[in-house]
Design a protein around this motif. Structure first.
Motif, PDB file in Angstrom:
ATOM      1  N   VAL A 183    -127.515 -60.592  -9.725  1.00 33.02           N
ATOM      2  CA  VAL A 183    -128.315 -61.596 -10.415  1.00 33.02           C
ATOM      3  C   VAL A 183    -128.982 -62.439  -9.329  1.00 33.02           C
ATOM      4  CG1 VAL A 183    -128.295 -63.582 -11.967  1.00 33.02           C
ATOM      5  CG2 VAL A 183    -126.750 -61.650 -12.388  1.00 33.02           C
ATOM      6  N   TYR A 184    -130.301 -62.535  -9.388  1.00 34.95           N
ATOM      7  CA  TYR A 184    -131.082 -63.322  -8.440  1.00 34.95           C
ATOM      8  C   TYR A 184    -131.496 -64.602  -9.145  1.00 34.95           C
ATOM      9  CZ  TYR A 184    -131.194 -58.959  -5.919  1.00 34.95           C
ATOM     10  OH  TYR A 184    -130.823 -57.822  -5.272  1.00 34.95           O
ATOM     11  N   GLU A 185    -131.320 -65.739  -8.459  1.00 31.83           N
ATOM     12  CA  GLU A 185    -131.634 -67.031  -9.068  1.00 31.83           C
ATOM     13  C   GLU A 185    -132.533 -67.818  -8.119  1.00 31.83           C
ATOM     14  OE1 GLU A 185    -128.675 -69.658 -11.367  1.00 31.83           O
ATOM     15  OE2 GLU A 185    -128.666 -70.434  -9.317  1.00 31.83           O
ATOM     16  N   VAL A 186    -133.806 -67.909  -8.458  1.00 25.73           N
ATOM     17  CA  VAL A 186    -134.744 -68.748  -7.711  1.00 25.73           C
ATOM     18  C   VAL A 186    -134.600 -70.146  -8.301  1.00 25.73           C
ATOM     19  CG1 VAL A 186    -137.161 -69.162  -7.134  1.00 25.73           C
ATOM     20  CG2 VAL A 186    -136.295 -66.810  -7.302  1.00 25.73           C
ATOM     21  N   PHE A 187    -134.488 -71.152  -7.446  1.00 28.13           N
ATOM     22  CA  PHE A 187    -134.192 -72.495  -7.953  1.00 28.13           C
ATOM     23  C   PHE A 187    -134.908 -73.583  -7.168  1.00 28.13           C
ATOM     24  CE2 PHE A 187    -131.302 -71.818  -4.474  1.00 28.13           C
ATOM     25  CZ  PHE A 187    -131.185 -73.059  -3.870  1.00 28.13           C
ATOM     26  N   SER A 188    -135.086 -74.716  -7.835  1.00 24.31           N
ATOM     27  CA  SER A 188    -135.443 -75.971  -7.169  1.00 24.31           C
ATOM     28  C   SER A 188    -134.635 -77.049  -7.876  1.00 24.31           C
ATOM     29  CB  SER A 188    -136.941 -76.251  -7.226  1.00 24.31           C
ATOM     30  OG  SER A 188    -137.400 -76.390  -8.533  1.00 24.31           O
ATOM     31  N   GLU A 189    -133.999 -77.903  -7.091  1.00 19.79           N
ATOM     32  CA  GLU A 189    -133.098 -78.921  -7.636  1.00 19.79           C
ATOM     33  C   GLU A 189    -133.287 -80.242  -6.904  1.00 19.79           C
ATOM     34  OE1 GLU A 189    -129.467 -75.922  -8.827  1.00 19.79           O
ATOM     35  OE2 GLU A 189    -129.371 -76.901  -6.883  1.00 19.79           O
ATOM     36  N   TYR A 190    -133.212 -81.303  -7.678  1.00 21.39           N
ATOM     37  CA  TYR A 190    -133.273 -82.636  -7.094  1.00 21.39           C
ATOM     38  C   TYR A 190    -132.346 -83.542  -7.884  1.00 21.39           C
ATOM     39  CZ  TYR A 190    -134.761 -87.330  -6.020  1.00 21.39           C
ATOM     40  OH  TYR A 190    -134.758 -88.650  -5.662  1.00 21.39           O
ATOM     41  N   VAL A 244    -133.007 -86.730 -11.886  1.00 19.57           N
ATOM     42  CA  VAL A 244    -132.484 -85.359 -11.820  1.00 19.57           C
ATOM     43  C   VAL A 244    -133.537 -84.389 -12.347  1.00 19.57           C
ATOM     44  CG1 VAL A 244    -130.693 -83.770 -12.617  1.00 19.57           C
ATOM     45  CG2 VAL A 244    -130.114 -86.160 -12.177  1.00 19.57           C
ATOM     46  N   ASP A 245    -133.767 -83.331 -11.608  1.00 20.62           N
ATOM     47  CA  ASP A 245    -134.683 -82.276 -12.054  1.00 20.62           C
ATOM     48  C   ASP A 245    -134.164 -80.953 -11.506  1.00 20.62           C
ATOM     49  OD1 ASP A 245    -136.786 -80.830 -13.065  1.00 20.62           O
ATOM     50  OD2 ASP A 245    -138.331 -81.841 -11.881  1.00 20.62           O
ATOM     51  N   ARG A 246    -133.758 -80.053 -12.396  1.00 26.27           N
ATOM     52  CA  ARG A 246    -133.219 -78.749 -11.999  1.00 26.27           C
ATOM     53  C   ARG A 246    -133.979 -77.652 -12.734  1.00 26.27           C
ATOM     54  NH1 ARG A 246    -127.884 -81.270 -13.270  1.00 26.27           N
ATOM     55  NH2 ARG A 246    -127.209 -82.169 -11.301  1.00 26.27           N
ATOM     56  N   THR A 247    -134.441 -76.666 -11.994  1.00 29.85           N
ATOM     57  CA  THR A 247    -135.116 -75.520 -12.592  1.00 29.85           C
ATOM     58  C   THR A 247    -134.599 -74.259 -11.931  1.00 29.85           C
ATOM     59  OG1 THR A 247    -137.097 -76.852 -12.950  1.00 29.85           O
ATOM     60  CG2 THR A 247    -137.342 -74.474 -13.117  1.00 29.85           C
ATOM     61  N   TRP A 248    -134.331 -73.242 -12.749  1.00 28.20           N
ATOM     62  CA  TRP A 248    -133.880 -71.938 -12.263  1.00 28.20           C
ATOM     63  C   TRP A 248    -134.630 -70.854 -13.008  1.00 28.20           C
ATOM     64  CZ3 TRP A 248    -128.543 -73.493 -14.358  1.00 28.20           C
ATOM     65  CH2 TRP A 248    -127.962 -74.474 -13.561  1.00 28.20           C
ATOM     66  N   LEU A 249    -134.863 -69.757 -12.320  1.00 26.77           N
ATOM     67  CA  LEU A 249    -135.318 -68.522 -12.944  1.00 26.77           C
ATOM     68  C   LEU A 249    -134.353 -67.446 -12.488  1.00 26.77           C
ATOM     69  CD1 LEU A 249    -137.400 -66.860 -14.580  1.00 26.77           C
ATOM     70  CD2 LEU A 249    -138.546 -66.418 -12.402  1.00 26.77           C
ATOM     71  N   THR A 250    -133.630 -66.852 -13.421  1.00 28.68           N
ATOM     72  CA  THR A 250    -132.680 -65.803 -13.058  1.00 28.68           C
ATOM     73  C   THR A 250    -133.242 -64.447 -13.455  1.00 28.68           C
ATOM     74  OG1 THR A 250    -131.471 -66.051 -15.134  1.00 28.68           O
ATOM     75  CG2 THR A 250    -130.640 -67.282 -13.247  1.00 28.68           C
ATOM     76  N   MET A 251    -132.949 -63.464 -12.611  1.00 31.73           N
ATOM     77  CA  MET A 251    -133.380 -62.092 -12.828  1.00 31.73           C
ATOM     78  C   MET A 251    -132.153 -61.201 -12.735  1.00 31.73           C
ATOM     79  SD  MET A 251    -136.437 -63.397 -10.652  1.00 31.73           S
ATOM     80  CE  MET A 251    -135.163 -64.045  -9.693  1.00 31.73           C
ATOM     81  N   GLN A 252    -131.855 -60.532 -13.811  1.00 30.05           N
ATOM     82  CA  GLN A 252    -130.648 -59.702 -13.934  1.00 30.05           C
ATOM     83  C   GLN A 252    -130.985 -58.258 -13.578  1.00 30.05           C
ATOM     84  OE1 GLN A 252    -127.662 -60.984 -15.555  1.00 30.05           O
ATOM     85  NE2 GLN A 252    -126.597 -59.100 -15.129  1.00 30.05           N
ATOM     86  N   THR A 253    -130.239 -57.661 -12.659  1.00 25.25           N
ATOM     87  CA  THR A 253    -130.346 -56.238 -12.356  1.00 25.25           C
ATOM     88  C   THR A 253    -128.954 -55.631 -12.549  1.00 25.25           C
ATOM     89  OG1 THR A 253    -129.758 -56.323 -10.009  1.00 25.25           O
ATOM     90  CG2 THR A 253    -132.069 -56.773 -10.568  1.00 25.25           C
TER      91      THR A 253
END
Length: 158
Positions: free
Chosen positions: A91-98, A78-87
């Protein structure tokens, strides 16, 4: 709180400028690019085509240190990464998940302030991801079991 920058034309396999390092980049089914870029001015999220950037959010840094937040979770399979940007609007969430045995997924999700998903743009093919470039530069999300490395507060820096 966020800086919205006018449209520019970019070169290369992302919407990052030549002076910026790619943190994340991929091409979506809709023909747009999703890019997170790191440069001297901080982080930028860009969405659009090579001809026109439709949205750019720049990390406001010290003024609003929690506007960009990072999450990373890893264990065997399992590998999950998110970067969230709040306006103020979303809310924008760039992600990669496995998660084995599934195929990896990546892209950008957009939520309204109540948490309702408004959009989900998935990457076509493999994303270019260098999430380690966020370590120590972006506030960590409050999610449980987050292995994010937070920035050192200004008063604790050497």
């Amino acid at each position: 709180a966020m800086l919205i920058v006018p449209s520019l034309v970019w070169a290369g396999p992302s919407l990052c400028q030549p002076s910026e390092a790619v943190v994340f980049a991929c091409h979506t089914k809709g023909g747009q690019w999703v890019s997170v870029c790191s440069g001297d001015a901080g982080l930028s999220y860009r969405f659009g085509t090579k001809q026109k950037t439709e949205l750019e959010l720049a990390d406001p840094g010290i003024a609003h240190p929690d506007a960009f937040r990072h999450y990373h979770y890893f264990r065997a399979g399992v590998d999950r990464t998110w970067l969230t940007m709040q306006t103020p609007a979303a809310v924008y969430e760039v992600f990669s998940e496995y998660e084995a045995p599934s195929q990896p997924t990546a892209g950008v999700r957009v939520f309204d302030q109540s948490g309702r998903q408004l959009a989900n743009r998935l990457c076509v093919g493999q994303a270019e991801a260098h999430w380690y470039r966020l370590e120590g530069k972006v506030a960590c999300s409050d999610e449980a079991v987050n292995s994010c490395v937070p920035p050192v507060p200004l008063k604790q820096r050497p």
